[in-house]
Motif scaffolding. Structure first.
Motif, PDB file in Angstrom:
ATOM      1  N   TYR A   1       0.839  -1.209   0.000  1.00 15.98           N
ATOM      2  CA  TYR A   1       0.000   0.000   0.000  1.00 15.98           C
ATOM      3  C   TYR A   1       0.872   1.256   0.000  1.00 15.98           C
ATOM      4  O   TYR A   1       0.671   2.187  -0.759  1.00 15.98           O
ATOM      5  N   ARG A   2       1.895   1.212   0.855  1.00 19.93           N
ATOM      6  CA  ARG A   2       2.790   2.349   0.993  1.00 19.93           C
ATOM      7  C   ARG A   2       3.542   2.631  -0.321  1.00 19.93           C
ATOM      8  O   ARG A   2       3.723   3.780  -0.709  1.00 19.93           O
ATOM      9  N   LEU A   3       3.967   1.560  -0.995  1.00 14.85           N
ATOM     10  CA  LEU A   3       4.735   1.741  -2.225  1.00 14.85           C
ATOM     11  C   LEU A   3       3.875   2.276  -3.371  1.00 14.85           C
ATOM     12  O   LEU A   3       4.332   3.056  -4.197  1.00 14.85           O
ATOM     13  N   ILE A   4       2.616   1.846  -3.370  1.00 16.43           N
ATOM     14  CA  ILE A   4       1.755   2.237  -4.490  1.00 16.43           C
ATOM     15  C   ILE A   4       1.164   3.628  -4.280  1.00 16.43           C
ATOM     16  O   ILE A   4       1.018   4.399  -5.219  1.00 16.43           O
ATOM     17  N   HIS A   5       0.888   3.970  -3.016  1.00 13.60           N
ATOM     18  CA  HIS A   5       0.262   5.263  -2.748  1.00 13.60           C
ATOM     19  C   HIS A   5       1.295   6.335  -2.424  1.00 13.60           C
ATOM     20  O   HIS A   5       1.300   6.900  -1.338  1.00 13.60           O
ATOM     21  N   GLN A   6       2.161   6.549  -3.371  1.00 12.77           N
ATOM     22  CA  GLN A   6       3.130   7.641  -3.244  1.00 12.77           C
ATOM     23  C   GLN A   6       3.328   8.196  -4.640  1.00 12.77           C
ATOM     24  O   GLN A   6       3.041   7.524  -5.627  1.00 12.77           O
ATOM     25  N   ILE A   7       3.796   9.430  -4.705  1.00 10.06           N
ATOM     26  CA  ILE A   7       3.928  10.021  -6.032  1.00 10.06           C
ATOM     27  C   ILE A   7       5.367  10.357  -6.403  1.00 10.06           C
ATOM     28  O   ILE A   7       5.638  10.870  -7.474  1.00 10.06           O
ATOM     29  N   GLU A   8       6.315  10.036  -5.512  1.00  9.61           N
ATOM     30  CA  GLU A   8       7.709  10.355  -5.842  1.00  9.61           C
ATOM     31  C   GLU A   8       8.217   9.494  -6.988  1.00  9.61           C
ATOM     32  O   GLU A   8       8.945   9.953  -7.846  1.00  9.61           O
ATOM     33  N   ARG A   9       7.863   8.226  -6.943  1.00 15.63           N
ATOM     34  CA  ARG A   9       8.354   7.307  -7.973  1.00 15.63           C
ATOM     35  C   ARG A   9       7.178   6.758  -8.770  1.00 15.63           C
ATOM     36  O   ARG A   9       6.168   6.376  -8.195  1.00 15.63           O
ATOM     37  N   PRO A  10       7.342   6.729 -10.071  1.00 15.79           N
ATOM     38  CA  PRO A  10       6.233   6.222 -10.885  1.00 15.79           C
ATOM     39  C   PRO A  10       5.962   4.743 -10.624  1.00 15.79           C
ATOM     40  O   PRO A  10       6.889   3.955 -10.430  1.00 15.79           O
ATOM     41  N   VAL A  11       4.705   4.430 -10.605  1.00 13.95           N
ATOM     42  CA  VAL A  11       4.256   3.044 -10.483  1.00 13.95           C
ATOM     43  C   VAL A  11       3.455   2.747 -11.739  1.00 13.95           C
ATOM     44  O   VAL A  11       2.670   3.575 -12.181  1.00 13.95           O
ATOM     45  N   TRP A  12       3.703   1.592 -12.321  1.00 18.61           N
ATOM     46  CA  TRP A  12       2.942   1.267 -13.523  1.00 18.61           C
ATOM     47  C   TRP A  12       2.512  -0.194 -13.494  1.00 18.61           C
ATOM     48  O   TRP A  12       2.955  -0.959 -12.652  1.00 18.61           O
ATOM     49  N   VAL A  13       1.636  -0.511 -14.440  1.00 14.79           N
ATOM     50  CA  VAL A  13       1.227  -1.904 -14.587  1.00 14.79           C
ATOM     51  C   VAL A  13       1.539  -2.322 -16.013  1.00 14.79           C
ATOM     52  O   VAL A  13       1.720  -1.484 -16.893  1.00 14.79           O
ATOM     53  N   MET A  14       1.585  -3.622 -16.233  1.00 18.12           N
ATOM     54  CA  MET A  14       1.826  -4.147 -17.571  1.00 18.12           C
ATOM     55  C   MET A  14       0.562  -3.986 -18.413  1.00 18.12           C
ATOM     56  O   MET A  14      -0.545  -4.228 -17.922  1.00 18.12           O
ATOM     57  N   ARG A  15       0.731  -3.607 -19.624  1.00 16.81           N
ATOM     58  CA  ARG A  15      -0.342  -3.535 -20.624  1.00 16.81           C
ATOM     59  C   ARG A  15      -1.627  -2.887 -20.081  1.00 16.81           C
ATOM     60  O   ARG A  15      -2.694  -3.524 -20.039  1.00 16.81           O
ATOM     61  N   PRO A  16      -1.553  -1.661 -19.640  1.00 13.92           N
ATOM     62  CA  PRO A  16      -2.747  -1.013 -19.079  1.00 13.92           C
ATOM     63  C   PRO A  16      -3.866  -0.872 -20.105  1.00 13.92           C
ATOM     64  O   PRO A  16      -5.036  -0.809 -19.732  1.00 13.92           O
TER      65      PRO A  16
END
Lengths: 251, 211
Positions: free
Chosen positions: A223-238
């Motif tokens: 949760y902590r890693l995904i709900h931050q905006i410093e580093r982009p988070v992405w998913v495969m083939r959105p």
């Protein structure tokens, strides 16, 4: 005949100020949803593109539909392809050599400065909107109502392999011994149900690539890693709109 | 007069040029001795290139040997502290890969780590060589009361050089060492390595006496 002069200033304004933000939001949602249907797109994608790509969009964050909502975050740049995750998976889940539940892809960038290769671990994304489940004619594969894991009921599987084709992540293979499709289930039968907190692959990773946890728990690392905006988070083939639960990031 | 000066100049130039070349040759010879070092522990795999570090970067042998790395290949990975934490503390590769002299060892992981895929690709290109000299066939030691013990030169030469065993532990002549199990238990012959910690113990009879 003399016309009475109208004093415009005395009229009440009919602008947006009179509408509450919530009402406006609901109205826009309806409009967008309808547009989505007519445009042939998925309803969800029309409502919020953000929620399709990033879990950090408010609407999506409030609505992790499962409890626990299992998820994995890949800190991709840490992967060194030691393949201990793959070995652990094979041992734990009895995976034959002709198939895999998880594997590691290699991406080469010959023109890059310094590091020229990247390793990308992949597995079933346990999608919230799984194309495989939609495709299955016998309902042998289904979304677990409690934890959201895309499960297989081997007995119901007729081996038609429609789900293999439907899966955008190439995460399914035909297991000849089971005579059914087999796939990653976050080790729910082999580990999680026995009290283990991590999947076999996450536990085996020496570099801390695979972070596994419950996304509905605001205190969890995922949760902590995904709900931050410093580093982009992405998913495969959105673009598929499957709303995967495996996220990727660097750093 | 002018001609003499010119001749001398040319002579000097040629001498210097060849002297330079000789140096380069000597260095290259040293490199071919080092070659690529393929580390498979604690994770598979890191391939260290002597060519890159010595020829392209111009490092001299004594910058790493013997302070950071022993001259014999792959000794480092036998040690318990050959891991990333040690590198961050400035040991092994971390002595230079600190972010100042060379890129920091906690960045660009996959620049050194080629992984299992990289290892397999490398092994395809550079198969493990069997010993260049020495018998290719297994040495069979016959003994009374137990089946013969087989020693595979092929297997052992993948990890060791000739002088690791010859002639301090084994005479060059086949059967010339007059081995006895008692001597091995005392840490001689095979027992030098097969002591239960470096390699399997000599008390594990069936490991060698297979029949």
């Amino acid at each position: 005949m003399r016309k009475d002069k109208i004093d415009l200033d005395e009229f009440e304004k009919e602008d947006m100020n009179g509408v509450s933000p919530m009402e406006r939001r609901e109205f826009l949602k309806i409009g967008l949803a309808i547009t989505g249907i007519f445009a042939g797109g998925t309803l969800l994608s029309a409502v919020s593109t953000m929620s399709r790509v990033f879990a950090s969009a408010d609407e999506y964050a409030e609505k992790y539909p499962y409890k626990p909502h299992y998820s994995m975050v890949m800190r991709q740049d840490r992967c060194i392809d030691c393949e201990r995750c793959m070995e652990a998976c094979i041992v734990t889940n009895d995976v034959p050599d002709y198939g895999y539940r998880t594997t590691i892809l290699q991406k080469d960038s010959p023109d890059a400065i310094g590091q020229k290769r990247e390793f990308i671990p992949v597995l079933c994304n346990q999608c919230n909107n799984p194309p495989c489940v939609r495709a299955c004619p016998t309902k042998a594969t289904y979304k677990d109502k409690k934890n959201g894991i895309v499960m297989m009921e081997y007995k119901k599987c007729i081996g038609c392999k429609t789900c293999v084709v439907a899966c955008p992540y190439n995460a399914r293979y035909f297991n000849e011994e089971k005579h059914a499709i087999d796939k990653c289930n976050f080790c729910v039968d082999t580990r999680l149900s026995k009290g283990e907190k991590l999947t076999a692959c996450a536990a085996a990773c020496p570099a801390g690539v695979r972070i596994f946890g419950d996304l509905s728990d605001t205190g969890s690392e995922v949760y902590r890693l995904i709900h931050q905006i410093e580093r982009p988070v992405w998913v495969m083939r959105p673009e598929v709109g499957a709303k995967p639960n495996v996220f990727y990031m660097k750093g | 007069m002018k001609k003499t000066v010119l001749t001398i100049l040319i002579m000097t130039f040629v001498t210097v040029f060849f002297a330079e070349n000789k140096n380069i040759d000597a260095r290259t010879d040293g490199v071919s001795g080092g070659g690529d070092i393929v580390y498979t522990k604690p994770v598979k795999a890191v391939i260290f290139s002597h060519k890159l570090h010595v020829e392209e970067r111009g490092l001299s042998c004594d910058m790493c040997h013997n302070g950071l790395f022993e001259p014999a290949a792959l000794k480092a990975q036998e040690k318990g502290d050959f891991n990333m934490d040690s590198l961050y503390k400035g040991k092994y590769c971390g002595a230079c890969h600190d972010g100042k002299m060379a890129f920091a060892s906690n960045t660009q992981c996959a620049r050194c780590h080629t992984g299992v895929k990289g290892y397999n690709a490398y092994r395809k290109m550079n198969p493990v060589k069997s010993p260049i000299s020495g018998p290719k066939a297994d040495i069979v030691y016959t003994s009374k009361g137990i089946g013969p013990a087989k020693f595979s030169h092929n297997f052992h030469a993948k990890a060791f050089g000739c002088n690791d065993c010859h002639a301090k532990h084994f005479a060059m002549k086949k059967g010339g060492s007059n081995m006895k199990m008692d001597a091995m238990y005392g840490g001689k012959f095979c027992g030098t390595c097969h002591n239960g910690s470096t390699a399997s113990a000599v008390t594990d009879c069936a490991k060698c006496h297979k029949t």
